[in-house]
Write a protein that holds these residues in place. Structure first.
Motif, PDB file in Angstrom:
ATOM      1  N   VAL A   1      26.240   0.006  13.075  1.00  0.00           N
ATOM      2  CA  VAL A   1      27.115  -0.992  12.449  1.00  0.00           C
ATOM      3  C   VAL A   1      26.745  -1.171  10.979  1.00  0.00           C
ATOM      4  N   GLU A   2      25.450  -1.184  10.672  1.00  0.00           N
ATOM      5  CA  GLU A   2      25.031  -1.318   9.276  1.00  0.00           C
ATOM      6  C   GLU A   2      25.490  -0.119   8.456  1.00  0.00           C
ATOM      7  N   MET A   3      25.366   1.091   9.042  1.00  0.00           N
ATOM      8  CA  MET A   3      25.830   2.283   8.332  1.00  0.00           C
ATOM      9  C   MET A   3      27.341   2.210   8.118  1.00  0.00           C
ATOM     10  N   ARG A   4      28.051   1.785   9.156  1.00  0.00           N
ATOM     11  CA  ARG A   4      29.512   1.665   9.053  1.00  0.00           C
ATOM     12  C   ARG A   4      29.886   0.603   8.015  1.00  0.00           C
ATOM     13  N   ALA A   5      29.135  -0.493   7.995  1.00  0.00           N
ATOM     14  CA  ALA A   5      29.404  -1.554   7.017  1.00  0.00           C
ATOM     15  C   ALA A   5      29.168  -1.037   5.598  1.00  0.00           C
ATOM     16  N   ASP A   6      28.075  -0.276   5.410  1.00  0.00           N
ATOM     17  CA  ASP A   6      27.819   0.306   4.086  1.00  0.00           C
ATOM     18  C   ASP A   6      28.934   1.264   3.695  1.00  0.00           C
ATOM     19  N   GLU A   7      29.366   2.070   4.669  1.00  0.00           N
ATOM     20  CA  GLU A   7      30.455   3.021   4.409  1.00  0.00           C
ATOM     21  C   GLU A   7      31.743   2.283   4.053  1.00  0.00           C
ATOM     22  N   ILE A   8      32.026   1.225   4.806  1.00  0.00           N
ATOM     23  CA  ILE A   8      33.233   0.432   4.534  1.00  0.00           C
ATOM     24  C   ILE A   8      33.126  -0.218   3.164  1.00  0.00           C
ATOM     25  N   GLN A   9      31.925  -0.691   2.841  1.00  0.00           N
ATOM     26  CA  GLN A   9      31.735  -1.332   1.540  1.00  0.00           C
ATOM     27  C   GLN A   9      31.977  -0.331   0.417  1.00  0.00           C
ATOM     28  N   VAL A  10      31.398   0.876   0.551  1.00  0.00           N
ATOM     29  CA  VAL A  10      31.594   1.903  -0.478  1.00  0.00           C
ATOM     30  C   VAL A  10      33.068   2.287  -0.544  1.00  0.00           C
ATOM     31  N   ASN A  11      33.669   2.525   0.639  1.00  0.00           N
ATOM     32  CA  ASN A  11      35.089   2.874   0.667  1.00  0.00           C
ATOM     33  C   ASN A  11      35.941   1.719   0.155  1.00  0.00           C
ATOM     34  N   GLY A  12      35.508   0.512   0.466  1.00  0.00           N
ATOM     35  CA  GLY A  12      36.248  -0.662   0.007  1.00  0.00           C
ATOM     36  C   GLY A  12      36.265  -0.740  -1.505  1.00  0.00           C
ATOM     37  N   TYR A  13      35.104  -0.477  -2.130  1.00  0.00           N
ATOM     38  CA  TYR A  13      35.059  -0.514  -3.589  1.00  0.00           C
ATOM     39  C   TYR A  13      35.954   0.564  -4.187  1.00  0.00           C
ATOM     40  N   SER A  14      35.895   1.765  -3.619  1.00  0.00           N
ATOM     41  CA  SER A  14      36.739   2.831  -4.165  1.00  0.00           C
ATOM     42  C   SER A  14      38.212   2.531  -3.891  1.00  0.00           C
ATOM     43  N   GLN A  15      38.507   1.956  -2.735  1.00  0.00           N
ATOM     44  CA  GLN A  15      39.890   1.603  -2.432  1.00  0.00           C
ATOM     45  C   GLN A  15      40.369   0.485  -3.358  1.00  0.00           C
ATOM     46  N   ILE A  16      39.491  -0.460  -3.646  1.00  0.00           N
ATOM     47  CA  ILE A  16      39.851  -1.537  -4.574  1.00  0.00           C
ATOM     48  C   ILE A  16      40.161  -0.950  -5.948  1.00  0.00           C
ATOM     49  N   GLU A  17      39.353   0.015  -6.381  1.00  0.00           N
ATOM     50  CA  GLU A  17      39.601   0.651  -7.677  1.00  0.00           C
ATOM     51  C   GLU A  17      40.942   1.391  -7.667  1.00  0.00           C
ATOM     52  N   ARG A  18      41.228   2.117  -6.559  1.00  0.00           N
ATOM     53  CA  ARG A  18      42.513   2.825  -6.464  1.00  0.00           C
ATOM     54  C   ARG A  18      43.670   1.836  -6.490  1.00  0.00           C
ATOM     55  N   GLU A  19      43.540   0.759  -5.721  1.00  0.00           N
ATOM     56  CA  GLU A  19      44.608  -0.239  -5.692  1.00  0.00           C
ATOM     57  C   GLU A  19      44.768  -0.902  -7.054  1.00  0.00           C
ATOM     58  N   LYS A  20      43.658  -1.106  -7.744  1.00  0.00           N
ATOM     59  CA  LYS A  20      43.712  -1.685  -9.085  1.00  0.00           C
ATOM     60  C   LYS A  20      44.487  -0.757 -10.021  1.00  0.00           C
ATOM     61  N   GLU A  21      44.154   0.542  -9.955  1.00  0.00           N
ATOM     62  CA  GLU A  21      44.871   1.511 -10.783  1.00  0.00           C
ATOM     63  C   GLU A  21      46.346   1.571 -10.398  1.00  0.00           C
ATOM     64  N   ASP A  22      46.618   1.541  -9.089  1.00  0.00           N
ATOM     65  CA  ASP A  22      48.014   1.556  -8.638  1.00  0.00           C
ATOM     66  C   ASP A  22      48.768   0.332  -9.154  1.00  0.00           C
ATOM     67  N   LEU A  23      48.115  -0.835  -9.100  1.00  0.00           N
ATOM     68  CA  LEU A  23      48.758  -2.053  -9.597  1.00  0.00           C
ATOM     69  C   LEU A  23      49.012  -1.970 -11.102  1.00  0.00           C
ATOM     70  N   ILE A  24      48.041  -1.422 -11.823  1.00  0.00           N
ATOM     71  CA  ILE A  24      48.218  -1.280 -13.273  1.00  0.00           C
ATOM     72  C   ILE A  24      49.371  -0.324 -13.555  1.00  0.00           C
ATOM     73  N   ASN A  25      49.408   0.806 -12.817  1.00  0.00           N
ATOM     74  CA  ASN A  25      50.501   1.767 -13.003  1.00  0.00           C
ATOM     75  C   ASN A  25      51.844   1.145 -12.638  1.00  0.00           C
ATOM     76  N   ALA A  26      51.877   0.394 -11.528  1.00  0.00           N
ATOM     77  CA  ALA A  26      53.125  -0.248 -11.110  1.00  0.00           C
ATOM     78  C   ALA A  26      53.571  -1.277 -12.148  1.00  0.00           C
ATOM     79  N   ALA A  27      52.609  -2.032 -12.691  1.00  0.00           N
ATOM     80  CA  ALA A  27      52.949  -3.019 -13.721  1.00  0.00           C
ATOM     81  C   ALA A  27      53.483  -2.315 -14.970  1.00  0.00           C
ATOM     82  N   HIS A  28      52.862  -1.183 -15.322  1.00  0.00           N
ATOM     83  CA  HIS A  28      53.323  -0.414 -16.482  1.00  0.00           C
ATOM     84  C   HIS A  28      54.746   0.110 -16.243  1.00  0.00           C
TER      85      HIS A  28
END
Length: 184
Positions: free
Chosen positions: A88-115
């Motif tokens: 569970v700790e490994m999965r949580a770390d993986e989710i956290q890492v994936n979550g950060y990268s997903q947040i960055e992708r969504e941030k870029e997508d939002l910026i692109n959509a706003a543009h």
């Protein structure tokens, strides 16, 4: 009269033999009674006591075995829980890492959509400005055309006499007949 000390000594005297009597010597009688009771208990109570001790021993051994099995089961469950916790700790770390990268992708997508939305709004604004500009130009043209028609009609009415008017009507009628004949 007999004093108290003489009486106590006379109770301590044993008759030589010949009957059943009460022995008041506490030390002598206690040892005999105790040895008789212990002998009877050992002889008759040996089996009962042995059975009770064996039963108690079996219960204790059974309880120890059950406790050892429970301990082993609890230890196994603890190891499984620790392994699950590590997963569970490994999965949580993986989710956290994936979550950060997903947040960055969504941030870029939002910026692109706003543009893109901004560009669409800019295009819409430009189209609206062009439309309004064209409409204003059309209105000015219509006003100019109306004024030109009014002036032309005014000029025609002032210069047109009956004869010129009849010739113009005849000319237009002949043109309409010619167009009708060419279409038939």
């Amino acid at each position: 009269m007999i004093n108290g000390t003489d009486f106590s000594f006379s109770l301590g005297y044993w008759p030589p033999a010949g009957g059943f009597g009460l022995n008041t010597n506490i030390l002598g009688t206690n040892l005999i009674n105790l040895s008789v009771v212990l002998g009877v208990l050992i002889y008759f109570g040996k089996g009962v006591l042995s059975n009770l001790l064996d039963d108690r021993k079996q219960k204790i051994l059974s309880t120890i075995r059950d406790s050892e099995e429970l301990y082993k089961g609890a230890t196994d469950q603890l190891e499984k829980a620790r392994a699950r916790l590590r997963e569970v700790e490994m999965r949580a770390d993986e989710i956290q890492v994936n979550g950060y990268s997903q947040i960055e992708r969504e941030k870029e997508d939002l910026i692109n959509a706003a543009h893109e939305n901004l560009e669409r709004l800019e295009d819409s604004k430009n189209e609206t400005v062009n439309f309004e500009q064209q409409r204003a130009i059309d209105q000015v043209r219509q006003q100019i055309s109306r004024q030109a028609l009014r002036r032309a009609l005014g000029t025609l009415n002032s210069r047109l006499n009956n004869e010129l008017h009849l010739r113009t009507i005849d000319h237009n009628i002949s043109m309409l007949r010619a167009m009708k004949n060419t279409t038939d």
